[in-house]
Motif scaffolding. Structure first.
Motif, PDB file in Angstrom:
ATOM      1  N   VAL A 103       0.844  -1.188   0.117  1.00  0.00           N
ATOM      2  CA  VAL A 103       0.214   0.036   0.071  1.00  0.00           C
ATOM      3  C   VAL A 103       0.903   1.415   0.028  1.00  0.00           C
ATOM      4  N   LYS A 104       0.156   2.243  -0.577  1.00  0.00           N
ATOM      5  CA  LYS A 104       0.838   3.692  -0.311  1.00  0.00           C
ATOM      6  C   LYS A 104       0.431   4.216   1.005  1.00  0.00           C
ATOM      7  N   ILE A 105       1.016   4.785   1.696  1.00  0.00           N
ATOM      8  CA  ILE A 105       0.515   5.569   2.889  1.00  0.00           C
ATOM      9  C   ILE A 105       0.530   7.283   2.364  1.00  0.00           C
ATOM     10  N   ILE A 106      -0.616   7.965   2.924  1.00  0.00           N
ATOM     11  CA  ILE A 106      -0.518   9.267   2.972  1.00  0.00           C
ATOM     12  C   ILE A 106      -0.645   9.933   4.429  1.00  0.00           C
ATOM     13  N   ASP A 107      -0.096  10.652   4.657  1.00  0.00           N
ATOM     14  CA  ASP A 107      -0.110  11.115   6.191  1.00  0.00           C
ATOM     15  C   ASP A 107      -0.708  12.203   6.428  1.00  0.00           C
ATOM     16  N   TYR A 108      -1.930  12.695   5.804  1.00  0.00           N
ATOM     17  CA  TYR A 108      -2.596  13.830   6.232  1.00  0.00           C
ATOM     18  C   TYR A 108      -3.771  14.054   5.139  1.00  0.00           C
ATOM     19  N   THR A 109      -4.806  14.665   5.253  1.00  0.00           N
ATOM     20  CA  THR A 109      -5.737  14.759   4.284  1.00  0.00           C
ATOM     21  C   THR A 109      -5.751  16.195   4.133  1.00  0.00           C
ATOM     22  N   HIS A 110      -6.102  17.025   4.999  1.00  0.00           N
ATOM     23  CA  HIS A 110      -6.122  18.659   4.751  1.00  0.00           C
ATOM     24  C   HIS A 110      -5.316  19.447   5.495  1.00  0.00           C
TER      25      HIS A 110
END
Length: 110
Positions: A103-110
């Motif tokens: 998986v890819k990890i994104i460490d914030y949304t906004h």
């Protein structure tokens, strides 16, 4: 992209995740460079401090089709309370270690 969203258990009573869903839907902030459709597979909390359940919950969302795990801004930036999770870095590291290249990890949304 199929997203599994993990949010802070401490902020659930004050934030329904509206902004997270909006930036995903409108492809803004962390999602502005994403091409193609974004599907939310699921939304879960970290399970409460210190966030140990986030790992098994991320793994379960991958089993159910997520190819990206997103740590919401309430964990990494402290939005809306102003208190980022003191365990955010460790949560991300353990998820990366457990799931590896799956998986890819994104460490914030906004």
């Amino acid at each position: 992209m199929k997203v599994g969203l993990i949010r802070c258990s401490q902020t659930e009573d004050m934030c329904p995740g509206t902004m997270d869903f909006k930036v995903i839907r409108e492809k803004k902030c962390a999602f502005e460079s994403i091409e193609g459709e974004i599907i939310i597979i699921g939304t879960v909390s970290c399970g409460g401090c210190p966030g140990k359940k986030a790992v098994s919950r991320a793994e379960e969302m991958v089993i159910r089709g997520a190819d990206t795990i997103v740590l919401a801004s309430c964990i990494t930036k402290g939005t809306p309370t102003g208190f980022p999770c003191p365990h955010a870095k460790q949560i991300k590291e353990v998820i990366e270690k457990k799931l590896g290249d799956k998986v890819k990890i994104i460490d914030y949304t906004h």
